[in-house]
Design a protein around this motif. Structure first.
Motif, short mmCIF file in Angstrom:
data_model
loop_
_atom_site.label_atom_id
_atom_site.label_comp_id
_atom_site.label_asym_id
_atom_site.label_seq_id
_atom_site.Cartn_x
_atom_site.Cartn_y
_atom_site.Cartn_z
N TYR A 75 -39.92 -24.59 45.24
CA TYR A 75 -40.77 -23.71 44.44
C TYR A 75 -42.01 -24.39 43.86
O TYR A 75 -42.88 -23.72 43.31
CB TYR A 75 -39.96 -23.09 43.30
CG TYR A 75 -38.85 -22.19 43.79
CD1 TYR A 75 -39.13 -20.95 44.36
CD2 TYR A 75 -37.52 -22.58 43.69
CE1 TYR A 75 -38.11 -20.12 44.82
CE2 TYR A 75 -36.49 -21.76 44.15
CZ TYR A 75 -36.79 -20.54 44.71
OH TYR A 75 -35.80 -19.73 45.17
N ARG A 78 -45.19 -26.80 39.60
CA ARG A 78 -45.76 -25.96 38.53
C ARG A 78 -44.69 -25.12 37.86
O ARG A 78 -44.50 -25.16 36.64
CB ARG A 78 -46.86 -25.07 39.10
CG ARG A 78 -47.58 -24.24 38.03
CD ARG A 78 -48.71 -23.44 38.64
NE ARG A 78 -49.46 -22.71 37.63
CZ ARG A 78 -49.72 -21.41 37.68
NH1 ARG A 78 -49.27 -20.68 38.69
NH2 ARG A 78 -50.42 -20.82 36.73
N LYS A 79 -43.96 -24.34 38.66
CA LYS A 79 -42.93 -23.47 38.09
C LYS A 79 -41.74 -24.26 37.57
O LYS A 79 -41.22 -24.00 36.48
CB LYS A 79 -42.46 -22.47 39.15
CG LYS A 79 -43.50 -21.44 39.55
CD LYS A 79 -42.95 -20.51 40.62
CE LYS A 79 -43.99 -19.48 41.04
NZ LYS A 79 -43.49 -18.60 42.13
N VAL A 80 -41.28 -25.23 38.38
CA VAL A 80 -40.05 -25.94 38.01
C VAL A 80 -40.22 -26.76 36.74
O VAL A 80 -39.37 -26.71 35.84
CB VAL A 80 -39.58 -26.84 39.19
CG1 VAL A 80 -38.47 -27.77 38.74
CG2 VAL A 80 -39.10 -25.97 40.34
N THR A 82 -42.39 -26.27 34.35
CA THR A 82 -42.55 -25.34 33.23
C THR A 82 -41.19 -24.84 32.74
O THR A 82 -40.91 -24.82 31.53
CB THR A 82 -43.41 -24.13 33.64
OG1 THR A 82 -44.71 -24.57 34.03
CG2 THR A 82 -43.55 -23.14 32.49
N VAL A 83 -40.32 -24.48 33.68
CA VAL A 83 -39.00 -23.94 33.32
C VAL A 83 -38.10 -25.00 32.71
O VAL A 83 -37.50 -24.79 31.65
CB VAL A 83 -38.33 -23.30 34.55
CG1 VAL A 83 -36.88 -22.93 34.25
CG2 VAL A 83 -39.09 -22.06 34.99
N SER A 86 -39.12 -26.19 29.24
CA SER A 86 -38.81 -25.15 28.26
C SER A 86 -37.32 -25.14 27.93
O SER A 86 -36.92 -25.02 26.76
CB SER A 86 -39.25 -23.78 28.78
OG SER A 86 -40.65 -23.73 29.00
N TRP A 184 -49.09 -27.00 30.92
CA TRP A 184 -48.88 -27.37 32.33
C TRP A 184 -48.98 -26.14 33.24
O TRP A 184 -49.65 -26.18 34.27
CB TRP A 184 -47.52 -28.03 32.48
CG TRP A 184 -47.14 -28.39 33.90
CD1 TRP A 184 -46.31 -27.70 34.72
CD2 TRP A 184 -47.58 -29.54 34.65
NE1 TRP A 184 -46.19 -28.34 35.94
CE2 TRP A 184 -46.96 -29.47 35.92
CE3 TRP A 184 -48.42 -30.60 34.37
CZ2 TRP A 184 -47.16 -30.43 36.90
CZ3 TRP A 184 -48.62 -31.57 35.35
CH2 TRP A 184 -48.01 -31.48 36.59
N PHE A 185 -48.33 -25.05 32.86
CA PHE A 185 -48.36 -23.84 33.68
C PHE A 185 -49.78 -23.29 33.79
O PHE A 185 -50.18 -22.80 34.84
CB PHE A 185 -47.43 -22.77 33.10
CG PHE A 185 -47.29 -21.57 33.99
CD1 PHE A 185 -46.45 -21.60 35.10
CD2 PHE A 185 -47.99 -20.40 33.72
CE1 PHE A 185 -46.32 -20.49 35.94
CE2 PHE A 185 -47.88 -19.29 34.55
CZ PHE A 185 -47.03 -19.33 35.65
N TRP A 186 -50.55 -23.41 32.73
CA TRP A 186 -51.93 -22.91 32.73
C TRP A 186 -52.84 -23.78 33.59
O TRP A 186 -53.69 -23.26 34.33
CB TRP A 186 -52.44 -22.86 31.29
CG TRP A 186 -53.93 -22.71 31.19
CD1 TRP A 186 -54.67 -21.59 31.43
CD2 TRP A 186 -54.87 -23.73 30.83
NE1 TRP A 186 -56.01 -21.83 31.24
CE2 TRP A 186 -56.16 -23.15 30.87
CE3 TRP A 186 -54.76 -25.07 30.47
CZ2 TRP A 186 -57.32 -23.88 30.57
CZ3 TRP A 186 -55.90 -25.80 30.17
CH2 TRP A 186 -57.17 -25.20 30.23
N ARG A 189 -51.79 -26.83 39.52
CA ARG A 189 -51.61 -26.05 40.74
C ARG A 189 -50.85 -26.90 41.76
O ARG A 189 -51.13 -28.08 41.93
CB ARG A 189 -52.96 -25.62 41.33
CG ARG A 189 -53.76 -24.68 40.44
CD ARG A 189 -53.07 -23.35 40.26
NE ARG A 189 -53.82 -22.44 39.42
CZ ARG A 189 -53.69 -22.35 38.09
NH1 ARG A 189 -52.83 -23.15 37.46
NH2 ARG A 189 -54.40 -21.48 37.39
N ASP A 190 -49.89 -26.28 42.47
CA ASP A 190 -49.08 -27.03 43.42
C ASP A 190 -49.90 -27.59 44.57
O ASP A 190 -49.61 -28.67 45.08
CB ASP A 190 -47.96 -26.14 43.97
CG ASP A 190 -46.88 -25.87 42.93
OD1 ASP A 190 -46.45 -26.83 42.27
OD2 ASP A 190 -46.46 -24.71 42.79
#
Length: 422
Positions: A75, A78-80, A82-83, A86, A184-186, A189-190
């Motif tokens: 995935y 970026r997504k990983v 961020t998750v 959190s 980071w999410f903002w 980019r991967d």
């Protein structure tokens, strides 16, 4: 995409972000060690129970390394990241709400599960953004962030606990992690070409220096990965390395405080020194990895720093046992951590070398084994002390593990990629 080159390349800004994350990782991780006395007092915990509290994190952290690396490969970082940042930040904050031993074990285990994705996620980001010739130093910089974070954390966290109490300290640090995840999410980019600030020149530099060329990623075979001799060698040597370092994250502060009759401030000062030397070891090793690699000695660029590191760690640990004064003990423990941290950059660089597009999974699996070493460290220290009546057997065990890792590195072949697809 920005057609003009920038003074500070975008990939270096990405590395700065992962460096800060490394600081947060160790800040959150070491808090429980500094808060050991008030936590143990409030919850009526023995040293053996605190050993389980310290080690249960490492168990959750270890068990979810491979799944986290797999998710980062699938995935993207970026997504990983961020998750997972959190998740562990929430459980960092929840640590301040526990009122018994069982609840503390659950929260610390889940905290470890969340943190498991940190370094595999970073490895995936580095694989996509950083050319091979720069990765040694980048890994060194990232891991030095953790050591600097731990060194800074010792006095700051001691002050924060004194100011706000141990419960509120966990809440505050949890909030810092959430803030990093949002930024980071903002920003990240991967795929570098999707970042609006990157220049054409920098994108060419990145694309020419990474190993992922295929457009379609094949499914990884875990049977092949765990059947690989190289994978097992990487796992065993990283187990040995983490056994040494995790002692500093868990028992060094209370060990120095008790053995040398130090107050909290003195113990924090002396306990921070090995982490500074760990940062220096990461920088030096990262520089050495890239320096030797650029002289067309790929295998040696990974082996030499690791072998030197394990040798220094062995010498430092054994010598520290015979020091009667705290200064001498800390000097040699610092030498041991300098050496142990010299093994990190070559280890993670090798994971990217042999794992390629599956680098997150491979690095996560190596880190899983390493943190099983961390799990046993946190338990071995109090239990061996209770059994032998001395800390000496623990230190000799740590030295023996470092010694074992030296011939292991002579057998590792970083130039030979693993065949991991079905």
């Amino acid at each position: 995409m920005n057609k003009k080159s920038t003074f500070f390349p975008v990939r270096y800004r990405m590395v700065f972000g992962t460096f800060i994350l490394s600081m947060i990782v160790l800040f959150d991780r070491i808090l429980i060690s500094v808060a050991k006395d008030p936590v143990a007092t409030d919850l009526s915990l023995s040293d053996k129970e605190m050993g389980w509290v310290l080690s249960i994190f490492a168990l959750g952290y270890a068990l979810f390394q491979t799944p986290s690396g797999y998710l980062a490969d699938k995935y993207g970082a970026r997504k990983v990241l961020t998750v997972v940042v959190s998740i562990w930040s929430v459980f960092t904050a929840l640590t301040g709400a526990v009122y018994n031993f069982f609840a503390l074990l659950i929260v610390r285990f889940l905290f470890g599960v969340g943190e498991a994705g940190a370094f595999p996620g970073m490895a995936r980001a580095i694989f996509k953004w950083v050319p091979v010739k720069e990765r040694g130093l980048v890994h060194g910089i990232n891991f030095s962030g953790g050591r600097i974070g731990a060194a800074i954390a010792l006095p700051i966290v001691a002050w924060l606990i004194d100011l706000a109490g141990w419960r509120m300290s966990f809440v505050i640090l949890g909030g810092v992690g959430i803030l990093w995840a949002l930024i980071w999410f903002w920003w990240y980019r991967d795929n570098p070409k999707n970042h609006k600030s990157i220049s054409v020149g920098e994108l060419k530099t990145i694309e020419a220096g990474i190993q992922e060329k295929a457009q379609e990623k094949k499914t990884i075979s875990f049977k092949k990965m765990f059947g690989s001799r190289t994978m097992w060698l990487l796992m065993i040597q990283y187990f040995c390395s983490n056994f040494t370092f995790f002692f500093c994250l868990t028992w060094l502060f209370p060990y120095l405080k008790t053995k040398y009759n130090l107050d909290v401030v003195e113990a924090g000062f002396y306990s921070s020194a090995p982490f500074i030397f760990g940062a220096l070891g990461n920088w030096f090793s990262g520089w050495m990895v890239d320096f030797v690699y650029k002289r067309n000695k790929w295998g040696l660029s990974r082996k030499l720093p690791a072998i030197i590191g394990f040798t220094l760690a062995t010498i430092g640990i054994i010598a520290s046992v015979y020091m009667n004064e705290v200064t001498g003990a800390v000097i040699f423990i610092s030498l041991a951590v300098f050496g142990a941290d010299m093994t990190l950059s070559p280890s993670w660089s090798t994971c990217l070398d042999v794992g390629k597009e599956h680098s997150g999974t491979v690095s996560g699996t190596m880190n899983m084994a390493g943190n099983l070493g961390s799990f046993f460290t946190a338990l071995a220290f109090p239990y061996m002390m209770a059994f032998a009546g001395s800390h000496t057997p623990f230190f000799f065990l740590a030295a023996a593990l470092n010694l074992i890792a030296i011939p292991i590195w002579l057998s590792i072949k970083p130039e030979k990629a693993l065949q991991l697809t079905k």
